[in-house]
Design a protein around this motif. Sequence first.
Motif: not given
Length: 190
Positions: A79-89
Amino acid sequence: MQNDEFNNEAIINSVIKAKQGDKKAFGFIYSEFFNPIFRFIYFRVGSKAEAEDLTQTVFLKIWSALPGFGVKEKGQFLSWCFTVARNSVIDFYKKKKEILSDNIESHQIFAQGAEDGLAQSIDDKILGEQVRKAIILLSDDQQEVIILKYINGLTNKEIAFLLDKNEDNIRQIQFRAIKELKRIMNYEPR
């Protein structure tokens, strides 16, 4: 990614070791999560080159922030990894300040076999691009649910955990997203 208990323990152990600077442990994390993170980003930005660059940026951010991250289970880390990815997008679009162009990177199609195989490969590629373009037209929530469900193969329970929503909400978003995809692709009127 496997969803078994061994894999969960291996991820947690790798995160703990990587937090202490173990590059080999981080390499394991990278190999486990690269494809799902890449697919998530690719379907959000639409360019393979930009998705590759953003995915690398995400893993650099994860590596940098890892010492301050406390992990109890694989789902929490994912979940944390996807949050980092979402914020990067989101950051990517803020910097770019423009909507996706139709410049879709071309890929060579290597067909083995008869012309029918080549024609089918071309048809599959065109349909895949149409679906990707249609996904981009969905709301952010709908995009995330469709990508996580159908591209990354996560369950509704896993998606609910990742997006901090309940499973009924995820099913509702998924239903509306599929209905909208059908409408966009002219399979069903509104």
